[in-house]
Design a protein around this motif. Structure first.
Motif, mmCIF file in Angstrom:
data_model
loop_
_atom_site.group_PDB
_atom_site.id
_atom_site.type_symbol
_atom_site.label_atom_id
_atom_site.label_comp_id
_atom_site.label_asym_id
_atom_site.label_seq_id
_atom_site.Cartn_x
_atom_site.Cartn_y
_atom_site.Cartn_z
ATOM 1 N N GLY A 68 0.845 -1.187 0.048
ATOM 2 C CA GLY A 68 -0.062 -0.015 -0.138
ATOM 3 C C GLY A 68 0.866 1.424 0.128
ATOM 4 O O GLY A 68 2.191 1.192 0.509
ATOM 5 N N GLY A 70 0.619 5.279 0.991
ATOM 6 C CA GLY A 70 -0.623 6.453 1.519
ATOM 7 C C GLY A 70 0.255 7.705 1.578
ATOM 8 O O GLY A 70 -0.603 8.770 1.671
ATOM 9 N N VAL A 83 -4.378 4.057 4.241
ATOM 10 C CA VAL A 83 -3.704 3.015 3.629
ATOM 11 C C VAL A 83 -2.935 2.227 4.527
ATOM 12 O O VAL A 83 -2.588 0.957 4.383
ATOM 13 N N ASN A 86 -5.127 -0.167 6.426
ATOM 14 C CA ASN A 86 -5.389 -1.098 5.393
ATOM 15 C C ASN A 86 -4.392 -2.378 5.588
ATOM 16 O O ASN A 86 -4.731 -3.532 5.625
ATOM 17 N N SER A 139 -3.279 -1.158 -2.102
ATOM 18 C CA SER A 139 -4.304 -0.160 -1.439
ATOM 19 C C SER A 139 -3.499 1.154 -1.989
ATOM 20 O O SER A 139 -2.260 1.394 -1.359
ATOM 21 N N GLY A 140 -4.036 1.971 -2.649
ATOM 22 C CA GLY A 140 -3.379 3.447 -2.914
ATOM 23 C C GLY A 140 -4.068 4.261 -3.922
ATOM 24 O O GLY A 140 -4.925 3.791 -4.610
#
Length: 295
Positions: A68, A70, A83, A86, A139-140
């Motif tokens: 991820g 963030g 993130v 996450n 995620s990002g």
């Protein structure tokens, strides 16, 4: 709510409103027609479960990469504090002793990777050591190039040099497909994630779960610890509202049905999937520990 990228895409695509499907539910305008493995979330009635034998990964022969981004150096990419939560929570769910399907020492966590070298090194380590299940979660922010191809951003990614500063999903998918794993699982929590289903790079026995369609933004609500999709995904991994017969292990087909239903109930972008082979019957976690063996 924050979108998981800025409002201007390199490919010039807008955030279209959902259009109604004849089968019920919704999908994004401009999305490809839904194939049988991308259709509306099935209703998994206890009387007639639509999956076969559910199994967990072989922990000694499987590997997970949880990635991820963030925090960004570019001012064009907004920060995404959710993130980090996450990445930590997904890695924890996958590797919790007894319940998780992966060993902690066979789970690579990449948070705010700066460049392609670190990602390539993690991929090389994983692909050398896996022949059962290879999982990749991201995620990002995501960006599109001038051809509309999907790129997963790193902390030093720049709009003007995506090829050198961000991860091409097409190249990533090819690396995963060539790893020699029996099953590939790809989970994308980013804008336009549904474009991953259009690349043609996804191999056999692969399950791809996307937070959004190819024209939609993913969401990061300010009031929630996790991003919208990953929050629902984690709830599903931990059991969610699973029926009794799924108490031991939750197949990916059920995970998809759960997150799609949650998105519909909350009027959020609808997740999409692609499933080849029997990978939809694979589980990533247990909900309750197995019964102890007789001695």
């Amino acid at each position: 709510m924050d979108k998981l990228r800025s409002g201007t895409s390199a490919g010039g695509h807008d955030d279209s409103e959902p259009a109604e499907e004849s089968e019920g539910g919704s999908r994004d305008q401009g999305d490809p027609p839904l194939a049988s493995n991308q259709g509306p979330a099935p209703s998994f009635a206890p009387q007639s479960p639509p999956w076969g034998r559910v199994r967990l990964p072989d922990r000694s022969r499987s590997w997970a990469i949880v990635m991820g981004t963030g925090h960004y150096e570019s001012t064009q990419l907004p920060q995404l504090p959710a993130v980090e939560a996450n990445v930590e929570a997904v890695a924890d769910a996958l590797t919790t002793p007894v319940l998780g399907g992966f060993d902690k020492d066979r789970c690579t966590v990449l948070l705010d990777a700066a460049d392609l070298t670190s990602v390539g090194s993690a991929l090389a380590d994983a692909t050398r050591s896996v022949d059962d299940v290879l999982l990749f979660y991201y995620s990002g922010h995501s960006l599109l190039d001038e051809d509309g191809d999907l790129y997963l951003t790193l902390s030093r990614s720049e709009y003007t040099s995506l090829y050198f500063t961000a991860v091409s999903f097409t190249r990533l998918a090819k690396e995963l497909a060539n790893a020699g794993a029996e099953h590939i699982v790809i989970i994308l929590d980013c804008d336009f994630a549904g474009r991953a289903l259009r690349t043609g790079a996804v191999g056999d026995n692969t399950f791809v779960l996307c937070a959004t369609g190819p024209t939609r933004h993913a969401l990061a609500p300010h009031s929630e610890r996790f991003t919208a999709f990953t929050g629902d995904f984690l709830y599903a991994l931990r059991g969610g509202l699973a029926p009794h017969e799924l108490d031991e292990a939750l197949p990916l087909d059920w995970i998809y049905a759960h997150v799609a239903r949650q998105a519909e109930n909350k009027e959020r972008p609808r997740p999409q999937r692609l499933s080849t082979g029997d990978t939809g019957q694979l589980a990533l976690t247990r909900v309750v520990p197995p019964e102890p063996a007789d001695t």
